[in-house]
Design a protein around this motif. Structure first.
Motif, PDB file in Angstrom:
ATOM      1  N   UNK A   1       0.922  -1.294  -0.065  1.00 17.90           N
ATOM      2  CA  UNK A   1       0.153   0.221  -0.035  1.00 17.90           C
ATOM      3  C   UNK A   1       0.854   1.349  -0.090  1.00 17.90           C
ATOM      4  N   UNK A   2       2.068   1.242   0.710  1.00 20.18           N
ATOM      5  CA  UNK A   2       2.733   2.223   0.931  1.00 20.18           C
ATOM      6  C   UNK A   2       3.701   2.626  -0.533  1.00 20.18           C
ATOM      7  N   UNK A   3       4.010   1.564  -0.926  1.00 21.39           N
ATOM      8  CA  UNK A   3       4.664   1.449  -2.339  1.00 21.39           C
ATOM      9  C   UNK A   3       3.626   1.931  -3.262  1.00 21.39           C
ATOM     10  N   UNK A   4       2.483   1.664  -3.427  1.00 17.60           N
ATOM     11  CA  UNK A   4       1.546   1.929  -4.224  1.00 17.60           C
ATOM     12  C   UNK A   4       1.240   3.554  -4.325  1.00 17.60           C
ATOM     13  N   UNK A   5       1.008   3.966  -2.821  1.00 15.02           N
ATOM     14  CA  UNK A   5       0.830   5.333  -3.000  1.00 15.02           C
ATOM     15  C   UNK A   5       2.023   6.423  -3.245  1.00 15.02           C
ATOM     16  N   UNK A   6       3.277   5.710  -2.798  1.00 14.72           N
ATOM     17  CA  UNK A   6       4.716   6.511  -3.320  1.00 14.72           C
ATOM     18  C   UNK A   6       4.624   6.582  -4.692  1.00 14.72           C
ATOM     19  N   UNK A   7       4.128   5.797  -5.542  1.00 18.03           N
ATOM     20  CA  UNK A   7       4.176   5.839  -7.131  1.00 18.03           C
ATOM     21  C   UNK A   7       2.929   7.009  -7.226  1.00 18.03           C
ATOM     22  N   UNK A   8       1.779   6.989  -6.742  1.00 22.80           N
ATOM     23  CA  UNK A   8       0.639   8.075  -6.858  1.00 22.80           C
ATOM     24  C   UNK A   8       1.400   9.494  -6.510  1.00 22.80           C
ATOM     25  N   UNK A   9       2.508   9.393  -5.729  1.00 24.74           N
ATOM     26  CA  UNK A   9       3.059  10.780  -5.318  1.00 24.74           C
ATOM     27  C   UNK A   9       4.079  11.045  -6.387  1.00 24.74           C
ATOM     28  N   UNK A  10       4.939  10.191  -6.802  1.00 26.32           N
ATOM     29  CA  UNK A  10       6.129  10.477  -7.488  1.00 26.32           C
ATOM     30  C   UNK A  10       6.010  10.684  -9.175  1.00 26.32           C
ATOM     31  N   UNK A  11       4.896   9.979  -9.613  1.00 28.98           N
ATOM     32  CA  UNK A  11       4.680  10.283 -11.321  1.00 28.98           C
ATOM     33  C   UNK A  11       4.158  11.398 -11.579  1.00 28.98           C
TER      34      UNK A  11
END
Length: 461
Positions: free
Chosen positions: A252-262
């Motif tokens: 979940x945290x990896x997933x939302x890290x992508x939502x932040x980064x891209x």
């Protein structure tokens, strides 16, 4: 044997174990791996591997730890299979090596937090000089290792669990705040589309291979961390549901890290496959483009997030060798913590100076078939992360399925989940540890060693 201290609650165990998994691998490495792997299709593969392949190994590690109430080396001795303690020794070495260089990178992140607070957005352009300033980054590393050791020295409930209960919610709040902000930027939804919409044309063997490696690295498996944490878990805890929650928290945290980064990357017209330098080289300039006050706030918040994520992992990495020294060498915990922390910091010195400061450690080794020299930090990563972890997972699967065997393995799980043996979970775990995990992880280990060290690339394109 003296009564072993442990986590005071299931929430504490899940938060600490999830914190072990959540780290720089989720917020730093995961986004650039997704970018290099074609976006959405890599994400789907990564999520699938976390649950299909990594989950059985996680359950096995926790079960072994809880059954024996010992560190990764002592656990196999308690079970009556001392020769198999090689798994624990391999994990112990892996944890020490990983923490030795992980602390250096964590020090970089903490230093960047300070630079952002000071408004030094040009630090990205000076990254090469920054990491060669061994006095400054070494001082940051000392602060980080000292903070890690202080937390671990306070024990399981009073140190590791207490810190995890504070750090994990704080980390989630910070990252969600950054996601909300990132989604307001121009072209943000182009980044979301790249991240979430799979491109079937990107389905390649190399992408599958890298997604599998990222999943295993992300969940901190194969190094004995979850055997160690499992040894502090009560007998009435449901291992299956706890493992589900840990996996969900990590992905979940990896997933939302992508939502932040891209969205951040696409808002600046930057390529999504920016590689490992994306965070330290590119993002400071992105934050600078937001304007003074806002850039300082967002940039500081981001690198504070990165530092918190790193800290949750360094705590678990340090606990593995500390638990060994306490259990097997009968050293008082506080003394063991500071002694082990000092040794690991010294072991990490070649990684600290091997990024341009020392020619010997910057050009440490040249692999067979490779024209370019590899620095010491990358070499340690290739040995410990890329090679030892899948090997450890492979051996744990073999041990659980064929040495410890089903009655003992399932019996331990059933203590907190009486219906386990008649559930679908038992069939899934049986297939996973007997066939799927040993086959895939064994292949991953062989392919990685051939590729990294011998230049034999079997999977490409």
């Amino acid at each position: 044997m003296a009564v072993r201290s442990g986590f005071s609650s299931r929430l504490g165990f899940v938060a600490a174990a999830a914190g072990s998994a959540v780290g720089l691998g989720n917020i730093w490495k995961f986004p650039f791996e997704v970018g290099a792997g074609g976006g959405g299709i890599f994400l789907i593969m990564y999520l699938s591997f976390c649950f299909l392949l990594c989950f059985p190994v996680m359950v096995a590690e926790i079960a072994i730890g809880r059954k024996t109430q010992r560190n990764p080396v002592g656990a196999f001795k308690v079970l009556g299979f001392p020769k198999w303690s090689i798994i624990g020794k391999l994990g112990l070495i892996s944890g020490v090596l990983i923490l030795s260089y992980y602390n250096v990178v964590a020090g970089w992140a903490f230093g960047y937090f300070i630079e952002m607070v000071m408004g030094n957005f040009s630090i990205g352009e000076q990254f090469g000089d920054y990491i060669k300033d061994v006095v400054k980054v070494g001082a940051y590393g000392i602060v980080f290792m000292g903070t890690t050791a202080f937390i671990v020295s306070k024990g399981i409930a009073g140190g590791i669990e207490k810190a995890a209960k504070l750090l994990m919610p704080t980390l989630v709040i910070i990252i969600l705040s950054l996601v909300v902000y990132a989604l307001t930027l121009d072209n943000a939804w182009d980044g979301i589309k790249f991240y979430l919409v799979p491109d079937i044309s990107e389905v390649k063997l190399e992408v599958i291979y890298k997604a599998l490696g990222q999943a295993f690295f992300s969940l901190s498996l194969g190094m004995g961390a979850l055997i160690t944490y499992g040894s502090y878990v009560g007998k009435n805890e449901n291992i299956i549901s706890s493992a589900v929650l840990i996996t969900l928290a990590d992905v979940g945290i990896a997933f939302i890290a992508g939502l932040m980064m891209f969205p951040l990357v696409f808002s600046q017209g930057l390529p999504p496959n920016g590689g490992p330098g994306l965070i330290f080289v590119t993002l400071p300039g992105v934050f600078g483009s937001l304007g003074g006050g806002l850039g300082v706030f967002i940039g500081s918040l981001f690198f504070l997030l990165l530092s918190f994520a790193a800290l949750t992992s360094t705590v678990s990495l340090l606990e593995v060798p500390v638990s060994y020294v306490v259990d097997e060498l009968d050293v008082r915990r506080t003394k063991a913590v500071w002694l082990v922390a000092l040794v690991i910091f010294v072991v990490g010195l070649p990684s600290l100076i091997g990024n341009g400061y020392s020619a010997m450690f910057t050009n440490f080794i040249t692999y067979i078939g490779d024209e370019n020299a590899t620095n010491f930090m990358d070499f340690v990563g290739h040995v410990a992360n890329d090679s030892f972890l899948p090997l450890g997972g492979f051996l744990i699967s073999i041990f659980a399925a064929y040495i410890w065997k089903k009655p003992s393995f399932y019996g331990e799980i059933s203590k907190g989940y009486p219906e386990f043996e008649n559930s679908i979970w038992s069939k899934y775990l049986g297939f996973g540890v007997r066939f799927l995990c040993p086959t895939i992880l064994g292949l991953l280990f062989i392919l990685t060693v051939l590729d990294r060290f011998f230049g034999i690339v079997i999977i490409a394109g």
